[in-house]
Design a protein around this motif. Structure first.
Motif, PDB file in Angstrom:
ATOM      1  N   ILE A 211      18.271  10.175   9.208  1.00  0.00           N
ATOM      2  CA  ILE A 211      18.956  10.970   8.187  1.00  0.00           C
ATOM      3  C   ILE A 211      17.927  11.770   7.378  1.00  0.00           C
ATOM      4  CG2 ILE A 211      20.229  10.806   6.008  1.00  0.00           C
ATOM      5  CD1 ILE A 211      21.855   8.541   7.256  1.00  0.00           C
ATOM      6  N   TYR A 212      16.819  11.135   7.035  1.00  0.00           N
ATOM      7  CA  TYR A 212      15.774  11.821   6.276  1.00  0.00           C
ATOM      8  C   TYR A 212      15.193  12.985   7.074  1.00  0.00           C
ATOM      9  CZ  TYR A 212      11.155  12.825   4.382  1.00  0.00           C
ATOM     10  OH  TYR A 212      10.044  13.471   3.905  1.00  0.00           O
ATOM     11  N   LEU A 213      14.855  12.764   8.337  1.00  0.00           N
ATOM     12  CA  LEU A 213      14.223  13.813   9.132  1.00  0.00           C
ATOM     13  C   LEU A 213      15.158  14.999   9.361  1.00  0.00           C
ATOM     14  CD1 LEU A 213      12.265  11.748  11.818  1.00  0.00           C
ATOM     15  CD2 LEU A 213      11.381  12.867   9.774  1.00  0.00           C
ATOM     16  N   TYR A 214      16.464  14.727   9.360  1.00  0.00           N
ATOM     17  CA  TYR A 214      17.427  15.810   9.535  1.00  0.00           C
ATOM     18  C   TYR A 214      17.504  16.683   8.288  1.00  0.00           C
ATOM     19  CZ  TYR A 214      21.775  18.189  10.808  1.00  0.00           C
ATOM     20  OH  TYR A 214      22.723  19.140  11.114  1.00  0.00           O
ATOM     21  N   GLN A 215      17.415  16.041   7.115  1.00  0.00           N
ATOM     22  CA  GLN A 215      17.457  16.764   5.846  1.00  0.00           C
ATOM     23  C   GLN A 215      16.391  16.193   4.909  1.00  0.00           C
ATOM     24  OE1 GLN A 215      18.712  19.403   4.868  1.00  0.00           O
ATOM     25  NE2 GLN A 215      20.558  19.877   5.996  1.00  0.00           N
ATOM     26  N   PRO A 216      15.108  16.471   5.172  1.00  0.00           N
ATOM     27  CA  PRO A 216      14.036  15.868   4.368  1.00  0.00           C
ATOM     28  C   PRO A 216      14.024  16.294   2.904  1.00  0.00           C
ATOM     29  CG  PRO A 216      13.163  17.550   5.836  1.00  0.00           C
ATOM     30  CD  PRO A 216      14.572  17.310   6.254  1.00  0.00           C
TER      31      PRO A 216
ATOM     32  N   HIS B 249      10.666  -1.509   6.461  1.00  0.00           N
ATOM     33  CA  HIS B 249      10.957  -0.491   5.465  1.00  0.00           C
ATOM     34  C   HIS B 249      10.621   0.886   6.030  1.00  0.00           C
ATOM     35  CE1 HIS B 249       6.613  -1.223   4.808  1.00  0.00           C
ATOM     36  NE2 HIS B 249       6.559   0.055   4.442  1.00  0.00           N
ATOM     37  N   PHE B 250      11.248   1.896   5.454  1.00  0.00           N
ATOM     38  CA  PHE B 250      10.991   3.282   5.814  1.00  0.00           C
ATOM     39  C   PHE B 250      10.354   3.969   4.616  1.00  0.00           C
ATOM     40  CE2 PHE B 250      12.913   7.621   5.302  1.00  0.00           C
ATOM     41  CZ  PHE B 250      11.977   8.267   6.100  1.00  0.00           C
ATOM     42  N   VAL B 251       9.319   4.749   4.855  1.00  0.00           N
ATOM     43  CA  VAL B 251       8.625   5.473   3.788  1.00  0.00           C
ATOM     44  C   VAL B 251       8.969   6.963   3.884  1.00  0.00           C
ATOM     45  CG1 VAL B 251       6.399   6.054   2.773  1.00  0.00           C
ATOM     46  CG2 VAL B 251       6.723   3.819   3.855  1.00  0.00           C
ATOM     47  N   PRO B 252       9.744   7.492   2.935  1.00  0.00           N
ATOM     48  CA  PRO B 252      10.140   8.908   2.966  1.00  0.00           C
ATOM     49  C   PRO B 252       9.180   9.813   2.209  1.00  0.00           C
ATOM     50  CG  PRO B 252      11.391   7.806   1.279  1.00  0.00           C
ATOM     51  CD  PRO B 252      10.473   6.759   1.882  1.00  0.00           C
ATOM     52  N   THR B 253       7.896   9.598   2.384  1.00  0.00           N
ATOM     53  CA  THR B 253       6.896  10.412   1.691  1.00  0.00           C
ATOM     54  C   THR B 253       6.555  11.639   2.541  1.00  0.00           C
ATOM     55  OG1 THR B 253       5.941   8.431   0.679  1.00  0.00           O
ATOM     56  CG2 THR B 253       4.603  10.444   0.661  1.00  0.00           C
TER      57      THR B 253
ATOM     58  N   ASP C  35       0.812  -1.214   0.000  1.00  0.00           N
ATOM     59  CA  ASP C  35       0.000   0.000   0.000  1.00  0.00           C
ATOM     60  C   ASP C  35       0.848   1.268   0.000  1.00  0.00           C
ATOM     61  OD1 ASP C  35      -2.224  -1.584   0.001  1.00  0.00           O
ATOM     62  OD2 ASP C  35      -2.698  -1.307   2.128  1.00  0.00           O
ATOM     63  N   SER C  36       2.091   1.167   0.512  1.00  0.00           N
ATOM     64  CA  SER C  36       2.969   2.337   0.560  1.00  0.00           C
ATOM     65  C   SER C  36       3.840   2.455  -0.685  1.00  0.00           C
ATOM     66  CB  SER C  36       3.870   2.280   1.808  1.00  0.00           C
ATOM     67  OG  SER C  36       4.744   1.167   1.756  1.00  0.00           O
ATOM     68  N   GLY C  37       3.605   1.553  -1.661  1.00  0.00           N
ATOM     69  CA  GLY C  37       4.333   1.649  -2.924  1.00  0.00           C
ATOM     70  C   GLY C  37       5.667   0.940  -2.935  1.00  0.00           C
ATOM     71  N   GLN C  38       5.961   0.135  -1.918  1.00  0.00           N
ATOM     72  CA  GLN C  38       7.218  -0.609  -1.865  1.00  0.00           C
ATOM     73  C   GLN C  38       7.120  -1.853  -2.748  1.00  0.00           C
ATOM     74  OE1 GLN C  38       9.958   0.414   0.225  1.00  0.00           O
ATOM     75  NE2 GLN C  38       8.709   2.261   0.373  1.00  0.00           N
ATOM     76  N   ASP C  39       8.288  -2.471  -3.032  1.00  0.00           N
ATOM     77  CA  ASP C  39       8.266  -3.713  -3.796  1.00  0.00           C
ATOM     78  C   ASP C  39       7.652  -4.822  -2.944  1.00  0.00           C
ATOM     79  OD1 ASP C  39      10.260  -4.789  -2.058  1.00  0.00           O
ATOM     80  OD2 ASP C  39      11.775  -3.710  -3.189  1.00  0.00           O
TER      81      ASP C  39
END
Length: 338
Positions: free
Chosen positions: A145-150, A110-114, A98-102
């Motif tokens: 890492i994503y939340l620090y530099q989204p 998994h992490f979703v960077p949406t 549902d989150s578009g992952q394989d």
């Protein structure tokens, strides 16, 4: 005897209440919802497992955040990072699709960077908690890492190298130990050396880069092994540790030229800029495998093991150039695919 019987009955009743609560919350509609200092966790796993993962995540957040120099700012500073733990694999796989992952049939997380829907989703592999924790650390590194530099897509090799390095962590009795040796990575790297498929550091940096050709945007499994080895070597070598941390910090603080991605608000670090920064901060002359001060030395862990010598699982002593010694279990890697 009556007192002992009474105590035993009370303990049995307590355990039954715990079991009943776990059964009740095994239904996702009645899932647990637990808020900690930095996380909002929803789960239909046992309460004991939930408490374990919550405590572990908080310990991880505090320690890895400091090592990477990550201090969340603005809205992220008080943001409760959403984390979901599923008891049943089919529930997890549906969330993944549902989150578009394989398909990720064997995936554990998994992490979703949406933007606006960031989340960390895990399947609790009840028969192997250590494996679940390993994947949890990996994906949580991507999350931090994503939340620090989204708005920045960091170099793929750096992102995966850090995630794999910190996936080899333990948090026990309040003590955090990062970067344990992944024997599977070591063995896979040696196989690559024997087949002559180990890439130069330069090609490793280019692989997965947003600015690379379509073919090089792929990030083959072998590159996970090599990215981990570079990260592990640098973090465990006195000569390179501070340089490596400086490289990471400059990327994360965007002290490097970036390029916009078409039809997106996010930017990425062009391959040429990444290579230039890496060479500058690491103080190496070449990234093509010809610089004995770094590229050859990075193979040091793998070069000390001879696969033909070890036909059955055994343990060997690995010594890094800084004198650090590790007892490495030489056996097939059981790491789940992500």
């Amino acid at each position: 005897q009556k007192k002992a019987d009474k105590l035993r009955a009370a303990e049995e009743a307590r355990l039954q209440r715990i079991k009943d609560e776990d059964v009740k919350h095994a239904d996702w509609e009645n899932r647990w919802i637990l808020e900690t200092k930095h996380f909002r966790i929803e789960a239909n796993i046992t309460r004991a497992k939930l408490d374990l993962y919550a405590t572990t995540l908080e310990g991880y957040y505090e320690n890895v955040g400091k090592q990477l120099g990550i201090q969340l700012k603005g809205k992220w500073k008080k943001f409760k990072l959403p984390v979901y733990f599923y008891k049943h694999r089919e529930e997890y796989l549906k969330r993944r699709r549902d989150s578009g992952q394989d398909q990720g049939e064997h995936a554990l997380g998994h992490f979703v960077p949406t933007p606006g829907n960031e989340e960390l989703v895990m399947f609790d592999q009840t028969e192997d908690t250590a494996q679940t924790l390993e994947v949890l650390y990996h994906e949580a590194t991507h999350f931090l890492i994503y939340l620090y530099q989204p708005n920045l897509i960091v170099p793929r090799w750096m992102n995966e190298g850090c995630a794999e390095y910190y996936s080899g962590s333990t948090f026990k009795d309040g003590e955090y130990t990062p970067g344990l040796v992944h024997d599977g990575h070591v063995l896979a790297f040696i196989h690559g050396m024997k087949r002559g498929t180990v890439e130069s550091i330069e090609q490793l940096l280019e692989s997965g880069n947003q600015g690379a050709s379509a073919a090089l945007r792929q990030f083959p499994p072998a590159y996970y092994h090599q990215s981990w080895l570079v990260a592990h070597y640098c973090m465990n070598t006195k000569k390179y540790r501070k340089r490596w941390q400086t490289y990471l910090k400059k990327i994360l603080d965007r002290k490097v030229k970036t390029q916009a991605i078409e039809a997106s608000t996010r930017k990425f670090v062009p391959f040429e800029e990444d290579v230039a920064l890496f060479k500058q901060t690491m103080k190496i002359k070449e990234t093509t495998g010809e610089d004995p001060a770094f590229s050859d030395a990075v193979c040091e862990v793998g070069s000390q093991l001879n696969l033909t010598t070890y036909q059955t699982p055994t343990q060997v002593r690995v010594t890094l150039s800084n004198g650090n010694e590790y007892d490495v279990n030489v056996q097939a890697d059981s790491k789940a695919k992500r």
